[in-house]
Design an enzyme around this catalytic site. Structure first.
Site, PDB file in Angstrom:
ATOM      1  N   HIS A  34     -10.611  -6.418  19.120  1.00 58.05           N
ATOM      2  CA  HIS A  34     -10.292  -7.774  19.598  1.00 58.05           C
ATOM      3  C   HIS A  34     -10.176  -7.833  21.120  1.00 58.05           C
ATOM      4  O   HIS A  34      -9.580  -6.973  21.745  1.00 58.05           O
ATOM      5  CB  HIS A  34      -9.083  -8.382  18.892  1.00 58.05           C
ATOM      6  N   ASP A  58      -4.330  -1.874  23.092  1.00 53.79           N
ATOM      7  CA  ASP A  58      -4.415  -2.943  22.090  1.00 53.79           C
ATOM      8  C   ASP A  58      -5.008  -4.194  22.719  1.00 53.79           C
ATOM      9  O   ASP A  58      -4.288  -5.009  23.251  1.00 53.79           O
ATOM     10  CB  ASP A  58      -3.011  -3.217  21.535  1.00 53.79           C
ATOM     11  N   GLU A  88      -7.039 -12.163  17.830  1.00 53.60           N
ATOM     12  CA  GLU A  88      -6.434 -11.407  16.724  1.00 53.60           C
ATOM     13  C   GLU A  88      -4.927 -11.511  16.781  1.00 53.60           C
ATOM     14  O   GLU A  88      -4.261 -11.616  15.757  1.00 53.60           O
ATOM     15  CB  GLU A  88      -6.858  -9.925  16.803  1.00 53.60           C
ATOM     16  N   GLU A  89      -4.377 -11.464  18.013  1.00 56.18           N
ATOM     17  CA  GLU A  89      -2.925 -11.306  18.153  1.00 56.18           C
ATOM     18  C   GLU A  89      -2.116 -12.487  17.639  1.00 56.18           C
ATOM     19  O   GLU A  89      -1.075 -12.308  17.033  1.00 56.18           O
ATOM     20  CB  GLU A  89      -2.565 -11.041  19.626  1.00 56.18           C
ATOM     21  N   ASP A 148      -8.735  -0.775  16.115  1.00 58.94           N
ATOM     22  CA  ASP A 148      -7.602  -1.553  16.641  1.00 58.94           C
ATOM     23  C   ASP A 148      -6.292  -0.810  16.379  1.00 58.94           C
ATOM     24  O   ASP A 148      -5.327  -1.373  15.900  1.00 58.94           O
ATOM     25  CB  ASP A 148      -7.574  -2.954  15.993  1.00 58.94           C
ATOM     26  N   HIS A 181       2.078  -3.908  22.626  1.00 61.56           N
ATOM     27  CA  HIS A 181       2.542  -5.248  23.009  1.00 61.56           C
ATOM     28  C   HIS A 181       3.574  -5.240  24.135  1.00 61.56           C
ATOM     29  O   HIS A 181       4.290  -6.231  24.336  1.00 61.56           O
ATOM     30  CB  HIS A 181       3.136  -6.006  21.799  1.00 61.56           C
TER      31      HIS A 181
HETATM   32 ZN   LIG Z   1      -4.561  -5.141  18.162  1.00 61.56          ZN
END
Ligand SMILES: [Zn+2]
Length: 456
Positions: free
Chosen positions: A279, A291, A325-326, A353, A423
């Site tokens: 993503h 990520d 995606e998130e 991912d 994140h």
């Molecule tokens: Zn991800």
């Protein structure tokens, strides 16, 4: 005639003993490690563009960059697929402190969870009730919760070797915490960050209000694990303490953006697709290197390897950079919708991912027959220490493409350090190791090569 028979026998025996495959796979790893582009691409995506939350200017810059780089690879087709995505903006940095009964305050690090409402402009101050799960909320009831800040503090389970299992066992607090606490009249929600590290970094992530009317939505934030431990220990000593937090985030109307797609058209089965993807969007606190910048550049590298090594695939091979995606999965949903509408047969969909760490293998969602075929390829991967081949969950973005008779796959890197960065502000380029990233790309390209040659 004799010559032809000998040639056929030779080629069969090569495949039987895996020589041809093993040699090709060796070429793939060699090219990825000696002349790979994944690390340089990641440097640009991470350092020149940076965090790229859906709907942001950086996400648009990433779309332009992705298309430009794919154009340079000399693929058969490169295009943008439009998709509407949510736009949530963090606004000014959040602020929070614990105020002891004595009046002494201690600042702690928090971040608004993605999709959360802001606090009122002056912030929220309230007593704190610590819980471990939704059953605790039920036991406390409205009498114990109304007007208070609910503090979810169930840590990730450290004895689970696959840290994704530990994450999966906790993430309901983050995703559903606000909507559950709001049922009992809570004034806000603070959630322990989803990491096994004890540090000062709050970890973002998405949350939902479900069907809750706007007027009943309460602000929801993640607190660093150090902050969570401090708050918990202070609460045990001082029942009169209060917590203050202020956040300034805002949800805007959906905006138009794109999935970025490139394709090498298949020589024998042009209408059958093997896709690799990750993503393109990320959270906003770091630059999204693990990520999922890693998954993006590894997927690009798969197609570069095919072009450089002059592998002419039988099936059409696509790289898909999924958007959103998130906090919505809109890109994956749209891609699958278009694929279904066009009757495109997706034979294999492989996603990276899970970070750019040392690859261990793959997880597969497929028939037992296909899985047994995959297991027969294990010796080919052995020299590269790729040994994990299991059936199970694969990836969020390829999920919508799953059918009864196709294959979805997830790259499985070592997961021990992934949630140290996930994140958070330290999901940055310096946290990615060049060789580990390249080995992941080579492993993906090798698997795609084997599926293309041998089918599923
Ligand atoms: Zn991800």
């Amino acid at each position: 005639m004799k010559k032809i028979i000998v040639l056929i026998a030779l080629s069969l025996s090569c495949h039987v003993f895996g020589q041809t495959d093993a040699e090709m796979v060796k070429e793939i790893y060699k090219s990825a490690l000696l002349e790979g582009k994944s690390y340089n691409w990641l440097e640009t995506l991470s350092l020149d563009i940076g965090g790229r939350l859906s709907g942001s200017l950086n996400a648009e810059r990433a779309v332009d960059w992705g298309k430009e780089e794919l154009d340079e690879l000399g693929l058969d087709k490169v295009w943008l697929q439009p998709v509407m995505v949510p736009k949530w903006v963090r606004g000014a940095k959040e602020f929070a402190y614990i105020r002891a009964g004595s009046g002494k305050t201690t600042d702690v690090n928090i971040c608004a969870l993605g999709g959360s409402v802001a606090t009122n402009p002056l912030g929220v101050t309230a007593a704190v009730v610590e819980v471990k799960n939704f059953d605790d909320l039920k036991a406390l009831g409205e009498a114990g919760i109304k007007g208070k800040i609910v503090f979810y503090n169930r840590p990730m389970q450290a004895d689970l070797i696959n840290t994704f299992d530990a994450y999966g066992g906790c993430v309901d607090q983050r995703y559903m915490g606000a909507v559950e606490a709001a049922k009992y009249g809570a004034g806000g929600v603070i959630v322990r960050s989803m990491t096994l590290n004890i540090d000062d970094l709050p970890h973002a992530g998405s949350m939902t209000y479900g069907d809750l009317p706007v007027s009943e939505r309460i602000p929801s934030a993640a607190i660093s694990t150090k902050g969570a431990n401090l708050l918990s220990s202070m609460l045990k000593l001082d029942k009169t303490l209060t917590f203050y937090f202020k956040q300034n985030c805002k949800q805007f109307a959906d905006v138009k953006t794109y999935n970025v797609i490139g394709e090498i058209t298949g020589s024998q089965y042009p209408d059958e697709y093997i896709i690799v993807g990750g993503h393109l969007d990320s959270w906003d606190l770091g630059d999204g290197s693990h990520d999922d910048g890693a998954g993006i550049v590894q997927s690009m590298e798969v197609l570069r390897l095919f072009k450089t090594l002059k592998i002419k695939p039988k099936h059409s091979i696509r790289v898909v950079m999924f958007m959103n995606e998130e906090n919505g999965l809109r890109g994956a949903t749209e891609y699958a919708k278009v694929a279904t509408a066009k009757g495109e047969k997706h034979v294999v969909s492989l996603e990276s991912d899970s970070g750019g760490f040392t690859p261990r293998g793959f997880s597969f969602d497929c028939s037992d027959a296909t899985f047994n075929k995959v297991l027969s390829w294990k010796p080919i991967f052995k020299p590269y220490l790729i040994h994990y081949f299991e059936q199970g969950g694969t990836g969020a973005d390829v999920g919508p493409l799953k059918t009864a008779d196709n294959v979805t796959v997830g790259l499985r890197p070592d997961s021990q350090r992934y949630f140290d960065h996930h994140h958070a502000a330290n999901d940055t380029f310096d946290a990615v190791n060049k060789r580990e990233l390249e080995l992941g790309a080579a492993s993906m390209a090798s698997l795609v090569y084997l599926f293309d040659i041998h089918g599923i």
